[in-house]
Design a protein around this motif. Structure first.
Motif, PDB file in Angstrom:
ATOM      1  N   SER A  61       0.810  -1.228   0.000  1.00 24.96           N
ATOM      2  CA  SER A  61       0.000   0.000   0.000  1.00 24.96           C
ATOM      3  C   SER A  61       0.837   1.269   0.000  1.00 24.96           C
ATOM      4  CB  SER A  61      -0.938   0.014   1.211  1.00 24.96           C
ATOM      5  OG  SER A  61      -0.217   0.189   2.414  1.00 24.96           O
ATOM      6  N   GLU A  62       2.177   1.143  -0.021  1.00 21.58           N
ATOM      7  CA  GLU A  62       3.034   2.321  -0.044  1.00 21.58           C
ATOM      8  C   GLU A  62       3.683   2.569  -1.401  1.00 21.58           C
ATOM      9  OE1 GLU A  62       5.871   2.257   3.120  1.00 21.58           O
ATOM     10  OE2 GLU A  62       4.344   2.498   4.674  1.00 21.58           O
ATOM     11  N   LEU A  68      -2.641   0.124  -2.629  1.00 29.10           N
ATOM     12  CA  LEU A  68      -3.315   1.252  -1.983  1.00 29.10           C
ATOM     13  C   LEU A  68      -4.827   1.065  -2.035  1.00 29.10           C
ATOM     14  CD1 LEU A  68      -3.415   4.127  -0.774  1.00 29.10           C
ATOM     15  CD2 LEU A  68      -3.220   5.012  -3.120  1.00 29.10           C
ATOM     16  N   TYR A 428       5.983   7.710  -5.104  1.00 28.97           N
ATOM     17  CA  TYR A 428       4.872   6.802  -4.836  1.00 28.97           C
ATOM     18  C   TYR A 428       4.466   6.846  -3.368  1.00 28.97           C
ATOM     19  CZ  TYR A 428       5.452   4.746  -9.502  1.00 28.97           C
ATOM     20  OH  TYR A 428       5.514   4.547 -10.855  1.00 28.97           O
ATOM     21  N   LYS A 429       5.444   6.960  -2.491  1.00 27.61           N
ATOM     22  CA  LYS A 429       5.135   7.067  -1.059  1.00 27.61           C
ATOM     23  C   LYS A 429       4.355   8.355  -0.784  1.00 27.61           C
ATOM     24  CE  LYS A 429       5.670   5.694   3.317  1.00 27.61           C
ATOM     25  NZ  LYS A 429       5.229   6.838   4.097  1.00 27.61           N
ATOM     26  N   THR A 432       0.761   7.749  -1.849  1.00 27.98           N
ATOM     27  CA  THR A 432      -0.018   6.899  -0.943  1.00 27.98           C
ATOM     28  C   THR A 432      -0.276   7.574   0.396  1.00 27.98           C
ATOM     29  OG1 THR A 432       1.990   5.718  -0.232  1.00 27.98           O
ATOM     30  CG2 THR A 432       0.766   4.779  -2.076  1.00 27.98           C
ATOM     31  N   LYS A 436      -4.100   8.143   1.618  1.00 31.13           N
ATOM     32  CA  LYS A 436      -4.641   7.578   2.862  1.00 31.13           C
ATOM     33  C   LYS A 436      -5.289   8.653   3.732  1.00 31.13           C
ATOM     34  CE  LYS A 436      -1.439   3.668   2.877  1.00 31.13           C
ATOM     35  NZ  LYS A 436      -0.257   3.030   3.503  1.00 31.13           N
TER      36      LYS A 436
END
Length: 451
Positions: A61-62, A68, A428-429, A432, A436
């Protein structure tokens, strides 16, 4: 009295839509034609039956957009993700599930819900009144498909989708094959040995490609001009694009060492992934095919380790209907010409189990809120779910619209981290982390609206 929601189709999208709406306090009827009316791909009458791969793809998901999406659905009390987690199989960094117990759990939980009833019947016409969600997926029945086409005209599009074969493990020659995840990926020994690998020499690979290209294949009927979804191409179509295509796709040999011949690098490797918890069934990864059954078995048995393979299911191909959603649907997933009808799942032009379920999640929540006299706005496009609905209801060009998996290319850029391969992990981090936070904010807001 609150209006009842009627959902047509009990696949991933329909099941999730029903669960979300019922959890918001609205009565739901699921209209599922199986088992009374069978389809080419389904084997049971269970809700949430998986007909193709048993993988929900990456669970990271990260660093991965579909991972995600998993996270967002879990945060929304998603039924599909809950059932998937309960029946998870070792698959390295991917989320693979034991398909039969998964569907049995989805079915049991929906049937046990006090606000959900299931009706085994085929719906063949578009309803003029009431609140409806059509989540009939890629195998929409002929009658309902004709009704949708009559309403939407030439704007209803289609493509062909394929499914991969499944092999009995006890028919695989383990003196030639071995267990290893690519690059030994995984935190446990079980995860690091989640895939079964069959190596090929150059001569074996060339002979396999020759046989693949020459094999008898399913021919389309006259007038069927739909193309393929690039994320699920038959192996023979990939081979037709170049003899090396499969070596750089599902048969790539990188990150694997054959313990039977550790000093010899395989020219190509076929991977199989566990398909059930018992480990008795393995599906051939990326081997969707339109080869006819007899030819298919002969060609697949050319793979070292599969020379005596017995097949629990051979591959196949089917027509997959989807809407030109950017032109036909509003941002609440309603058909513009008949706003009492919402669409959800693959028929909206998303591709993949999780993407389909996510669109069901939204459709169920939006329909329930409407029945309760409220309104839920779409989630922000900075979230994975929001990026998908934004794409299919207006972000994509209607003239060239094709099915789409979730990917970071659908997300608005993060300020200060635009473009370039360098810093991709950080980018990308950042996507995400932002998603979130925004998703949690949307959940709080939508829950308040529906209260």
């Amino acid at each position: 009295m609150t209006e009842t929601i009627h959902i047509v189709g009990g696949g991933m999208a329909g099941s999730e839509a029903a669960w979300q709406a019922a959890e918001m306090g609205v009565d739901v009827v699921i209209h599922e034609m199986r088992p009374k009316v069978a389809t080419f791909a389904h084997k049971t009458g269970n809700l949430g039956e998986m007909v193709c791969s048993n993988s929900f793809r990456s669970d990271d998901s990260e660093q991965n957009a579909v991972g995600l999406l998993h996270w967002e659905m879990r945060a929304a009390n998603g039924l599909i993700m809950s059932a998937a987690d309960a029946h998870r199989l070792p698959a390295g960094g991917a989320l693979a599930v034991d398909r039969d117990p998964f569907a049995e759990t989805v079915t049991a939980r929906l049937r046990a819900h006090p606000r959900i009833s299931v009706c085994s019947e085929e719906i063949t016409a578009l309803p003029d009144s009431g609140t409806w969600i059509l989540a009939t997926g890629p195998l929409t029945s002929a009658g309902l498909g004709a009704a949708i086409q009559a309403e939407t005209g030439r704007e209803a599009l289609a493509f062909f989708d394929a499914i991969a074969p499944i092999v009995y493990f006890d028919s695989i020659d383990m003196s030639k094959a071995w267990m290893q995840s690519r690059y030994d990926k995984g935190e446990t020994e079980e995860e690091r040995t989640a895939y079964l690998n069959c190596p090929m020499t150059k001569d074996q690979y060339e002979a396999f490609i020759d046989a693949l290209l020459a094999a008898d294949k399913t021919e389309f009927h006259e007038g069927e001009t739909a193309g393929y979804f690039d994320g699920c191409l038959p192996i023979e179509v990939m081979a037709e694009r170049g003899r090396e295509t499969l070596r750089h796709g599902p048969m790539k040999p990188v990150g694997l060492t054959n313990p039977h011949q550790p000093d010899i690098k395989a020219h190509a490797v076929v991977q199989l992934r566990r398909d059930n918890a018992l480990g008795t069934l393995f599906n051939i990864v990326g081997f969707q095919t339109k080869m006819k059954y007899g030819a298919q078995a002969d060609v697949l048995r050319m793979i070292p380790g599969l020379q005596n393979a017995r097949f629990a299911r051979l591959g196949g191909i089917h027509r997959n209907t989807f809407l030109n959603s950017p032109r036909l649907l509003d941002d609440r997933m309603r058909l513009k010409s008949r706003p009492n009808i919402r669409f959800a799942g693959q028929i909206t032009g998303v591709e993949g189990y999780v993407e389909s379920a996510a669109m069901g999640l939204l459709a169920g929540r939006m329909a329930a809120a409407e029945c309760l006299g409220q309104d839920i706005a779409p989630p922000p496009p900075t979230t994975a779910t929001g990026a998908l609905i934004t794409h299919i209801t207006g972000g994509a060009d209607a003239r060239t619209f094709q099915p789409m998996n979730v990917n970071f290319g659908l997300f608005p850029p993060v300020d200060g981290l635009r473009g370039g391969r360098r810093g991709r992990k950080d980018r990308y981090k950042a996507y995400t982390d932002r998603a979130k936070a925004d998703w949690q904010g949307w959940l709080r807001h939508s829950a308040l609206d529906a209260a």
